[in-house]
Motif scaffolding. Structure first.
Motif, PDB file in Angstrom:
ATOM      1  N   THR A   1       0.834  -1.206   0.000  1.00 48.81           N
ATOM      2  CA  THR A   1       0.000   0.000   0.000  1.00 48.81           C
ATOM      3  C   THR A   1       0.867   1.253   0.000  1.00 48.81           C
ATOM      4  O   THR A   1       0.639   2.188  -0.758  1.00 48.81           O
ATOM      5  N   ASN A   2       1.887   1.240   0.863  1.00 44.22           N
ATOM      6  CA  ASN A   2       2.721   2.432   0.986  1.00 44.22           C
ATOM      7  C   ASN A   2       3.593   2.660  -0.246  1.00 44.22           C
ATOM      8  O   ASN A   2       3.850   3.802  -0.612  1.00 44.22           O
ATOM      9  N   ILE A   3       4.025   1.588  -0.870  1.00 39.00           N
ATOM     10  CA  ILE A   3       4.847   1.743  -2.073  1.00 39.00           C
ATOM     11  C   ILE A   3       3.994   2.330  -3.200  1.00 39.00           C
ATOM     12  O   ILE A   3       4.432   3.204  -3.946  1.00 39.00           O
ATOM     13  N   LYS A   4       2.769   1.877  -3.280  1.00 37.42           N
ATOM     14  CA  LYS A   4       1.867   2.402  -4.299  1.00 37.42           C
ATOM     15  C   LYS A   4       1.695   3.903  -4.093  1.00 37.42           C
ATOM     16  O   LYS A   4       1.762   4.695  -5.027  1.00 37.42           O
ATOM     17  N   GLN A   5       1.495   4.280  -2.841  1.00 38.71           N
ATOM     18  CA  GLN A   5       1.339   5.690  -2.510  1.00 38.71           C
ATOM     19  C   GLN A   5       2.578   6.484  -2.916  1.00 38.71           C
ATOM     20  O   GLN A   5       2.473   7.581  -3.460  1.00 38.71           O
ATOM     21  N   TYR A   6       3.733   5.907  -2.694  1.00 35.95           N
ATOM     22  CA  TYR A   6       4.999   6.572  -3.036  1.00 35.95           C
ATOM     23  C   TYR A   6       5.067   6.848  -4.523  1.00 35.95           C
ATOM     24  O   TYR A   6       5.425   7.941  -4.953  1.00 35.95           O
ATOM     25  N   PHE A   7       4.708   5.871  -5.340  1.00 37.22           N
ATOM     26  CA  PHE A   7       4.775   6.087  -6.784  1.00 37.22           C
ATOM     27  C   PHE A   7       3.758   7.133  -7.229  1.00 37.22           C
ATOM     28  O   PHE A   7       4.019   7.921  -8.129  1.00 37.22           O
TER      29      PHE A   7
END
Lengths: 577, 215
Positions: free
Chosen positions: A355-361
């Motif tokens: 979830t957090n990686i998606k947010q980062y991108f």
């Protein structure tokens, strides 16, 4: 927590047969040269196990008894070592130094003694002992491979029996003997291990951790007490922190495997060597490196592919990755001479990380030229904040903090914005990575009032953003007035315009009038004038501000970048028409 | 630990908080990494800073974590050598060691503890006397030395909790084996560990001489 997680990871990988994980008392080691003996201990030849070309030549890995930790003292490994130990051969150039020759003799004696003390009835070991007791190695030294051994820096030697496929130290009898030797233990002091809680004898010196970028090449330690000031309660070395032998072997083996050269579980983020693993097999383990690493030239699509693997709903009907509750760990290590420091530590679930990686991108996404990749690697983002774009110039603590923010979804460190803005001011250049980084910081800091968009936002009335846009248009006017100009206003005024607008803009606005007067295309001049009018409308009621805060300087950069992209894309569509 | 007299005080609750804390893990005490929560040893240190006499010994029963666990990484210049009493001193710049630290940031805990009387208690010492003393001192902010959170440089603030209990964070997880305290009863001080679990923001601390604590 860190050692515990590593210990359980060791349990996981060593459970598979053929995983190649070293059992207790052994280690994986590249041994380039093997002396082949027959059953009577007669020298038969030398095997060179290295393959590859030139400097990249690499030896094969073998399972050998764990090396003894040594600094200056004499301590021989069992059945393997360098020519000084194995053959009592001084290094070339030191043959005349009496002291050194004496030392080498002692080393060789210790090597023989170690094998004798093994006390096993094995034809391989007895052949080696025969060979060593003969004490005539002239046939070895006259072998055509010998000069090569002398020359190479890594010149560990071990033995193989003619007709065997494995080494002498890989023979079953030897393995058994090593295992039982370990059980005996050096001292019988039992203490609760702080990793497992079980009674075990504490390890005095821990196995070195290799592969942390920038640390000593011979390896460094996480658990080490190498100076007096680090001891407590009169204890020395490993007794300061009782880690049992079992746990020590498990965590160091796991770490060395994760950090190993062929490991797919590591990436370099700035100065911290970052490793990651999960409690169970997980797709996250496979793609994590691709998400953050610099894509190789032959596969520039790597990041996109990894994102697709992670987030496109699987057709098999499996639950989405965001609901995967497998534990996932990320550990950032950075070197400090002979020690390794933990830069950051993250323990969460695969779902959280996804979830957090998606947010980062999403946070980083910003308009860009057609030739630029859609997603930038974390490495490219970080070096854009560094002097001369060199990774060693990235601020020491920055990369770890950024990685941690990405994983936990918290705001980025303030130093990230500061160093990006500082680079922009110093180089007077807002590149795609920098714009994307600044935008990501701003978006994250005000998650709920998404104030900086992906592309030009004409309704954004923030003074920093507006001034950034204005500056961009003013530069464009100048460029069109004097095509091919070498240094534009950006080169002269970016710093002052972005930090103290009141000193720069009045002058720039005056300059603009002269530039507009020079334009031959009057229609274009009118259009630009109108655009400037639109932008200034929102700013000038209160006059140009005396100072911009760091946040506003960030918005200035984003506004400038957005407007510039917009000016160029507009132009290209006009041409198409 | 065999000098127990069995006289136990009432249960006190003390709120302690600070900007930073480092409850250093023994295995990573050089390049420091903190435990996730306060250790009983650190809590004892805070209580002893407020009130300690040979006549009493503090026991921790529970530690509540009141703020989310946040981390911060710093690198500091420290000294690597120990000064010998026989030398005329050492020049710090020659003995510099840079040490990294992974510290806790913005922490607050609610410590539940009681004390018991030891065999050192004199005839005029009784529970009520020390109970009153502790409450008075805690309320007024009096201390023998400034209490700290794991390391001297991370000073702690404290206040007694009376009435409403502050709510711990809503987090549960296994913390693994953590240091309980040093056992000073033998010839050599030995560490003792216990298996800590964070349950709804609280860590239940077993008795120091119970079976759950190993050393």
């Amino acid at each position: 927590m860190i050692l515990q997680a590593l210990t359980s990871y060791y349990g996981r990988i060593s459970a598979y047969d053929g995983s190649g994980v070293a059992p207790e008392g052994f280690e994986k080691k590249e041994i380039p040269f093997i002396i082949v003996l027959d059953h009577d201990g007669k020298f038969k030849g030398i095997d060179d196990t290295r393959s590859g070309e030139g400097k990249k030549k690499r030896a094969r890995e073998f399972l050998v008894p764990k090396g003894v930790k040594k600094s200056v003292n004499i301590a021989a490994n069992l059945l393997w070592g360098n020519p000084e130990y194995v053959l009592g051969r001084p290094r070339p150039g030191t043959e005349t130094d009496v002291k050194k020759v004496e030392k080498v003799k002692a080393r060789h004696a210790s090597f023989v003694e170690t094998i004798e003390s093994l006390d096993v009835d094995d034809s391989g070991v007895s052949a080696v002992l025969c060979f060593l007791r003969e004490d005539d190695f002239s046939s070895v030294f006259s072998h055509p491979s010998w000069p090569e051994i002398e020359k190479s820096g890594k010149n560990d030697i071990t033995f193989r029996l003619e007709g065997d496929t494995g080494l002498v130290c890989e023979r079953n009898e030897v393995k058994k003997a090593v295992a039982s030797m370990n059980k005996r233990g050096e001292d019988d002091r039992l203490q609760a291990c702080l990793v497992t809680g079980e009674m075990d004898s504490p390890t005095r010196l821990h196995t070195a951790i290799k592969g942390v970028w920038g640390a000593q090449s011979s390896g460094a330690n996480i658990v080490s007490f190498n100076l007096e000031a680090f001891n407590s309660y009169g204890k020395t070395q490993g007794f300061n922190a009782p880690v049992g032998k079992k746990a020590e072997h498990a965590y160091t083996t796991a770490l060395n495997r994760l950090l190993g050269r062929d490991s797919r579980r590591r990436i370099q983020v700035g100065d911290s060597s970052t490793i990651f693993w999960a409690d169970e097999n997980s797709v996250m383990e496979d793609v994590y490196a691709d998400l953050f690493g610099e894509p190789p030239k032959e596969n520039p699509e790597q990041i996109n592919q990894a994102i697709r693997v992670l987030f496109e709903s699987p057709r098999s009907g499996a639950p989405p990755i965001t609901e995967d509750y497998t534990r996932f760990y990320v550990l950032g290590l950075s070197p400090n001479a002979s020690r390794v420091a933990v830069r950051f530590w993250y323990a969460g679930t695969v779902g959280e990380v996804a979830t957090n990686i998606k947010q980062y991108f999403e946070d980083c996404a910003i308009v860009h030229g057609n030739k630029e990749p859609e997603h930038l690697s974390l490495f490219r983002l970080l070096v854009s904040t560094a002097l001369q774009r060199k990774s060693e110039n990235i601020q020491p603590n920055l990369s770890g903090e950024v990685m941690k923010s990405i994983l936990t979804g918290t705001p980025y460190p303030a130093t990230l914005l500061a160093s990006a803005v500082r680079r922009i001011r110093a180089e007077r250049e807002i590149t795609y990575p920098r714009a994307s980084l600044v935008k990501a910081v701003l978006v994250r800091n005000s998650r709920y009032e998404k104030e900086v968009g992906m592309a030009l936002d004409q309704n954004n009335t923030n003074v920093g953003y507006r001034l950034g846009r204005l500056f961009s248009v003013l530069e464009k006017v100048q460029e069109e007035a004097s095509p091919g100009i070498n240094a534009t206003i950006r080169d002269h005024f970016y710093g002052s315009a972005s930090s103290t607008p009141v000193t720069a803009f009045p002058y720039l606005m005056k300059l603009k009038n002269h530039h507009l007067a020079k334009l031959e295309n009057r229609g274009r001049a009118v259009n630009l004038e109108r655009l400037i009018g639109q932008i200034v409308e929102g700013v000038a009621s209160a006059g140009f501000p005396a100072h911009l805060s760091l946040q506003d300087q960030g918005r200035f950069a984003v506004g400038y970048y957005h407007q510039r992209q917009d000016l160029f894309t507009k132009k290209s569509t006009d041409e198409e028409e | 630990m065999n000098d127990r007299t069995g006289k136990q005080s009432q249960l006190f609750k003390l709120k302690v908080w600070g900007r930073n804390a480092c409850f250093t893990r023994p295995e990573m005490k050089v390049e420091r990494v903190s435990y996730d929560v306060m250790t009983p040893a650190a809590a004892r240190g805070v209580l002893e800073a407020i009130l300690w006499k040979p006549a009493i010994r503090w026991h921790i029963t529970q530690i509540d974590v009141l703020k989310p666990i946040k981390w911060e990484s710093v690198r500091r210049n420290e000294v690597g050598a120990v000064m010998s009493p026989r030398t005329s001193g050492l020049f710090i710049e020659d003995e510099r060691q840079q040490r990294a630290g992974l510290l806790l940031r913005d922490v607050a805990y609610n410590v539940h503890a009681y004390f018991e009387m030891t065999e050192w208690a004199g005839v005029v010492d009784n529970l009520a006397k020390f109970e009153e003393m502790f409450q008075r001192r805690a309320r007024k902010g009096q201390c023998f030395h400034r209490p700290y959170l794991g390391c001297r440089e991370f000073a702690a603030d404290f206040a007694p909790v009376n009435g409403d209990m502050p709510t711990p964070i809503d987090e549960s997880r296994n913390l693994g084996w953590i240091l309980y305290d040093m056992d000073f009863s033998g010839k050599e001080p030995m560490p003792r560990f216990f298996h800590a679990k964070l349950e709804k923001g609280s860590v239940k601390v077993p008795a120091f001489d119970s079976k759950e604590v190993r050393g």
